[in-house]
Design a protein around this motif. Sequence first.
Motif, PDB file in Angstrom:
ATOM      1  N   VAL A   1     -22.006 -38.403 -33.451  1.00  0.00           N
ATOM      2  CA  VAL A   1     -21.508 -39.551 -32.711  1.00  0.00           C
ATOM      3  C   VAL A   1     -19.978 -39.500 -32.626  1.00  0.00           C
ATOM      4  CG1 VAL A   1     -21.330 -42.068 -32.708  1.00  0.00           C
ATOM      5  CG2 VAL A   1     -23.467 -41.003 -33.306  1.00  0.00           C
ATOM      6  N   ILE A   2     -19.340 -39.150 -33.738  1.00  0.00           N
ATOM      7  CA  ILE A   2     -17.874 -39.083 -33.739  1.00  0.00           C
ATOM      8  C   ILE A   2     -17.403 -37.946 -32.838  1.00  0.00           C
ATOM      9  CG2 ILE A   2     -15.832 -38.674 -35.158  1.00  0.00           C
ATOM     10  CD1 ILE A   2     -17.308 -40.030 -37.472  1.00  0.00           C
ATOM     11  N   LEU A   3     -18.075 -36.789 -32.944  1.00  0.00           N
ATOM     12  CA  LEU A   3     -17.682 -35.639 -32.131  1.00  0.00           C
ATOM     13  C   LEU A   3     -17.839 -35.928 -30.633  1.00  0.00           C
ATOM     14  CD1 LEU A   3     -16.677 -32.762 -31.949  1.00  0.00           C
ATOM     15  CD2 LEU A   3     -19.044 -31.986 -32.165  1.00  0.00           C
ATOM     16  N   SER A   4     -18.898 -36.616 -30.251  1.00  0.00           N
ATOM     17  CA  SER A   4     -19.059 -36.944 -28.831  1.00  0.00           C
ATOM     18  C   SER A   4     -17.938 -37.879 -28.371  1.00  0.00           C
ATOM     19  CB  SER A   4     -20.425 -37.566 -28.570  1.00  0.00           C
ATOM     20  OG  SER A   4     -20.571 -38.774 -29.269  1.00  0.00           O
ATOM     21  N   GLY A   5     -17.511 -38.786 -29.251  1.00  0.00           N
ATOM     22  CA  GLY A   5     -16.377 -39.650 -28.921  1.00  0.00           C
ATOM     23  C   GLY A   5     -15.087 -38.862 -28.784  1.00  0.00           C
ATOM     24  N   VAL A   6     -14.882 -37.887 -29.682  1.00  0.00           N
ATOM     25  CA  VAL A   6     -13.681 -37.040 -29.608  1.00  0.00           C
ATOM     26  C   VAL A   6     -13.663 -36.276 -28.288  1.00  0.00           C
ATOM     27  CG1 VAL A   6     -12.532 -35.024 -30.601  1.00  0.00           C
ATOM     28  CG2 VAL A   6     -13.358 -36.831 -32.103  1.00  0.00           C
ATOM     29  N   LEU A   7     -14.790 -35.698 -27.900  1.00  0.00           N
ATOM     30  CA  LEU A   7     -14.851 -34.933 -26.650  1.00  0.00           C
ATOM     31  C   LEU A   7     -14.620 -35.830 -25.433  1.00  0.00           C
ATOM     32  CD1 LEU A   7     -17.828 -32.550 -27.427  1.00  0.00           C
ATOM     33  CD2 LEU A   7     -15.385 -32.014 -27.420  1.00  0.00           C
ATOM     34  N   PHE A   8     -15.216 -37.010 -25.435  1.00  0.00           N
ATOM     35  CA  PHE A   8     -15.004 -37.953 -24.338  1.00  0.00           C
ATOM     36  C   PHE A   8     -13.543 -38.389 -24.284  1.00  0.00           C
ATOM     37  CE2 PHE A   8     -14.962 -42.258 -22.532  1.00  0.00           C
ATOM     38  CZ  PHE A   8     -15.522 -41.998 -21.295  1.00  0.00           C
ATOM     39  N   GLY A   9     -12.977 -38.696 -25.437  1.00  0.00           N
ATOM     40  CA  GLY A   9     -11.579 -39.117 -25.489  1.00  0.00           C
ATOM     41  C   GLY A   9     -10.624 -38.011 -25.078  1.00  0.00           C
ATOM     42  N   ALA A  10     -10.947 -36.766 -25.448  1.00  0.00           N
ATOM     43  CA  ALA A  10     -10.077 -35.645 -25.078  1.00  0.00           C
ATOM     44  C   ALA A  10     -10.080 -35.414 -23.569  1.00  0.00           C
ATOM     45  CB  ALA A  10     -10.524 -34.378 -25.803  1.00  0.00           C
ATOM     46  N   MET A  11     -11.146 -35.844 -22.890  1.00  0.00           N
ATOM     47  CA  MET A  11     -11.232 -35.688 -21.445  1.00  0.00           C
ATOM     48  C   MET A  11     -10.402 -36.734 -20.709  1.00  0.00           C
ATOM     49  SD  MET A  11     -13.490 -37.170 -18.663  1.00  0.00           S
ATOM     50  CE  MET A  11     -13.858 -38.428 -19.762  1.00  0.00           C
ATOM     51  N   LEU A  12     -10.225 -37.896 -21.292  1.00  0.00           N
ATOM     52  CA  LEU A  12      -9.565 -39.007 -20.590  1.00  0.00           C
ATOM     53  C   LEU A  12      -8.141 -38.701 -20.108  1.00  0.00           C
ATOM     54  CD1 LEU A  12     -10.802 -42.131 -22.584  1.00  0.00           C
ATOM     55  CD2 LEU A  12     -11.405 -41.458 -20.263  1.00  0.00           C
ATOM     56  N   PRO A  13      -7.248 -38.109 -20.925  1.00  0.00           N
ATOM     57  CA  PRO A  13      -5.903 -37.826 -20.401  1.00  0.00           C
ATOM     58  C   PRO A  13      -5.906 -36.900 -19.189  1.00  0.00           C
ATOM     59  CG  PRO A  13      -5.902 -37.705 -22.785  1.00  0.00           C
ATOM     60  CD  PRO A  13      -7.335 -37.833 -22.359  1.00  0.00           C
ATOM     61  N   TYR A  14      -6.846 -35.962 -19.131  1.00  0.00           N
ATOM     62  CA  TYR A  14      -6.930 -35.081 -17.965  1.00  0.00           C
ATOM     63  C   TYR A  14      -7.370 -35.868 -16.731  1.00  0.00           C
ATOM     64  CZ  TYR A  14      -6.368 -31.229 -21.187  1.00  0.00           C
ATOM     65  OH  TYR A  14      -5.869 -30.370 -22.123  1.00  0.00           O
ATOM     66  N   MET A  15      -8.281 -36.806 -16.925  1.00  0.00           N
ATOM     67  CA  MET A  15      -8.723 -37.636 -15.815  1.00  0.00           C
ATOM     68  C   MET A  15      -7.569 -38.524 -15.324  1.00  0.00           C
ATOM     69  SD  MET A  15     -11.829 -40.367 -15.547  1.00  0.00           S
ATOM     70  CE  MET A  15     -11.010 -41.593 -16.529  1.00  0.00           C
ATOM     71  N   PHE A  16      -6.818 -39.110 -16.254  1.00  0.00           N
ATOM     72  CA  PHE A  16      -5.677 -39.939 -15.859  1.00  0.00           C
ATOM     73  C   PHE A  16      -4.625 -39.104 -15.133  1.00  0.00           C
ATOM     74  CE2 PHE A  16      -6.721 -42.738 -19.704  1.00  0.00           C
ATOM     75  CZ  PHE A  16      -7.537 -43.552 -18.950  1.00  0.00           C
ATOM     76  N   ALA A  17      -4.366 -37.903 -15.630  1.00  0.00           N
ATOM     77  CA  ALA A  17      -3.389 -37.033 -14.981  1.00  0.00           C
ATOM     78  C   ALA A  17      -3.843 -36.679 -13.567  1.00  0.00           C
ATOM     79  CB  ALA A  17      -3.170 -35.771 -15.807  1.00  0.00           C
ATOM     80  N   ALA A  18      -5.121 -36.367 -13.415  1.00  0.00           N
ATOM     81  CA  ALA A  18      -5.642 -36.028 -12.088  1.00  0.00           C
ATOM     82  C   ALA A  18      -5.547 -37.223 -11.144  1.00  0.00           C
ATOM     83  CB  ALA A  18      -7.085 -35.560 -12.208  1.00  0.00           C
ATOM     84  N   LEU A  19      -5.905 -38.400 -11.632  1.00  0.00           N
ATOM     85  CA  LEU A  19      -5.839 -39.592 -10.783  1.00  0.00           C
ATOM     86  C   LEU A  19      -4.411 -39.895 -10.354  1.00  0.00           C
ATOM     87  CD1 LEU A  19      -8.379 -41.949 -12.604  1.00  0.00           C
ATOM     88  CD2 LEU A  19      -8.640 -40.920 -10.344  1.00  0.00           C
ATOM     89  N   THR A  20      -3.454 -39.765 -11.257  1.00  0.00           N
ATOM     90  CA  THR A  20      -2.069 -40.070 -10.885  1.00  0.00           C
ATOM     91  C   THR A  20      -1.510 -39.025  -9.926  1.00  0.00           C
ATOM     92  OG1 THR A  20      -1.273 -38.998 -12.919  1.00  0.00           O
ATOM     93  CG2 THR A  20      -1.559 -41.390 -12.966  1.00  0.00           C
ATOM     94  N   MET A  21      -1.885 -37.760 -10.101  1.00  0.00           N
ATOM     95  CA  MET A  21      -1.390 -36.737  -9.171  1.00  0.00           C
ATOM     96  C   MET A  21      -2.026 -36.892  -7.786  1.00  0.00           C
ATOM     97  SD  MET A  21      -0.744 -33.468 -11.624  1.00  0.00           S
ATOM     98  CE  MET A  21      -0.635 -32.397 -10.271  1.00  0.00           C
ATOM     99  N   ILE A  22      -3.289 -37.274  -7.738  1.00  0.00           N
ATOM    100  CA  ILE A  22      -3.930 -37.565  -6.443  1.00  0.00           C
ATOM    101  C   ILE A  22      -3.232 -38.752  -5.780  1.00  0.00           C
ATOM    102  CG2 ILE A  22      -6.050 -38.458  -5.390  1.00  0.00           C
ATOM    103  CD1 ILE A  22      -7.581 -36.714  -7.454  1.00  0.00           C
ATOM    104  N   SER A  23      -2.861 -39.744  -6.570  1.00  0.00           N
ATOM    105  CA  SER A  23      -2.158 -40.915  -6.034  1.00  0.00           C
ATOM    106  C   SER A  23      -0.824 -40.529  -5.419  1.00  0.00           C
ATOM    107  CB  SER A  23      -1.932 -41.941  -7.144  1.00  0.00           C
ATOM    108  OG  SER A  23      -3.153 -42.394  -7.642  1.00  0.00           O
ATOM    109  N   VAL A  24      -0.101 -39.622  -6.066  1.00  0.00           N
ATOM    110  CA  VAL A  24       1.180 -39.162  -5.517  1.00  0.00           C
ATOM    111  C   VAL A  24       0.952 -38.477  -4.174  1.00  0.00           C
ATOM    112  CG1 VAL A  24       3.059 -37.512  -5.870  1.00  0.00           C
ATOM    113  CG2 VAL A  24       2.349 -38.980  -7.742  1.00  0.00           C
ATOM    114  N   GLY A  25      -0.099 -37.669  -4.087  1.00  0.00           N
ATOM    115  CA  GLY A  25      -0.401 -36.996  -2.833  1.00  0.00           C
ATOM    116  C   GLY A  25      -0.744 -37.965  -1.715  1.00  0.00           C
ATOM    117  N   LYS A  26      -1.502 -39.000  -2.041  1.00  0.00           N
ATOM    118  CA  LYS A  26      -1.858 -40.003  -1.032  1.00  0.00           C
ATOM    119  C   LYS A  26      -0.618 -40.760  -0.552  1.00  0.00           C
ATOM    120  CE  LYS A  26      -6.586 -40.952  -2.553  1.00  0.00           C
ATOM    121  NZ  LYS A  26      -7.462 -41.976  -3.162  1.00  0.00           N
ATOM    122  N   ALA A  27       0.230 -41.146  -1.488  1.00  0.00           N
ATOM    123  CA  ALA A  27       1.449 -41.872  -1.106  1.00  0.00           C
ATOM    124  C   ALA A  27       2.353 -40.989  -0.253  1.00  0.00           C
ATOM    125  CB  ALA A  27       2.189 -42.347  -2.357  1.00  0.00           C
ATOM    126  N   ALA A  28       2.476 -39.721  -0.625  1.00  0.00           N
ATOM    127  CA  ALA A  28       3.306 -38.800   0.155  1.00  0.00           C
ATOM    128  C   ALA A  28       2.754 -38.638   1.563  1.00  0.00           C
ATOM    129  CB  ALA A  28       3.387 -37.451  -0.549  1.00  0.00           C
TER     130      ALA A  28
END
Length: 167
Positions: free
Chosen positions: A1-28
């Motif tokens: 259970v802890i390991l699945s949380g670690v893996l899910f949590g480790a994915m979140l910063p990549y998702m946030f980075a992707a969303l913010t970079m897509i946002s920059v592209g849309k605004a541009a």
Amino acid sequence: VILSGVLFGAMLPYMFAALTMISVGKAAAEIIQEVRRQFKEDPRLMECIQKMNRGEKLTPEEDVLPDSDRCVAISTKSSVREMVAPGVYAIVAPLFIGLLIGPRCLMGMLSGAISSGCLVAIMMSNAGGAWDNGKKLCEKLDIKKTEQGKACIVGDTVGDPFKDTSG
């Protein structure tokens, strides 16, 4: 259970980075459409830019001012609109994990997000800065018109959102 949380949590910063970079592209893209509209509606604007690039002086009658306030408004509205999804994910993900799976998975998710987020932030800030410095070197060596210079500009286009938005 802890390991699945670690893996899910480790994915979140990549998702946030992707969303913010897509946002920059849309605004541009929205700003590019606005600039093209302004050039299309007033051809004198391009003439003024070409004269300025040749080093010629403009008379007050020839001078045409672009509507830069509209571009700033587009950028502001887009930045607020595009940050809704990352903000919602940042609030909903821990609530979802904590309430549905439990505190052990939440603990793993938070520790995974913190450790992965630190590494992603350091990597993106350094990589974006390196791309920016590469473009500055191309400008200093006066090779902007070469293939290497064009590659530096493309790298800087990726590097700016890397270091300024996501990193």
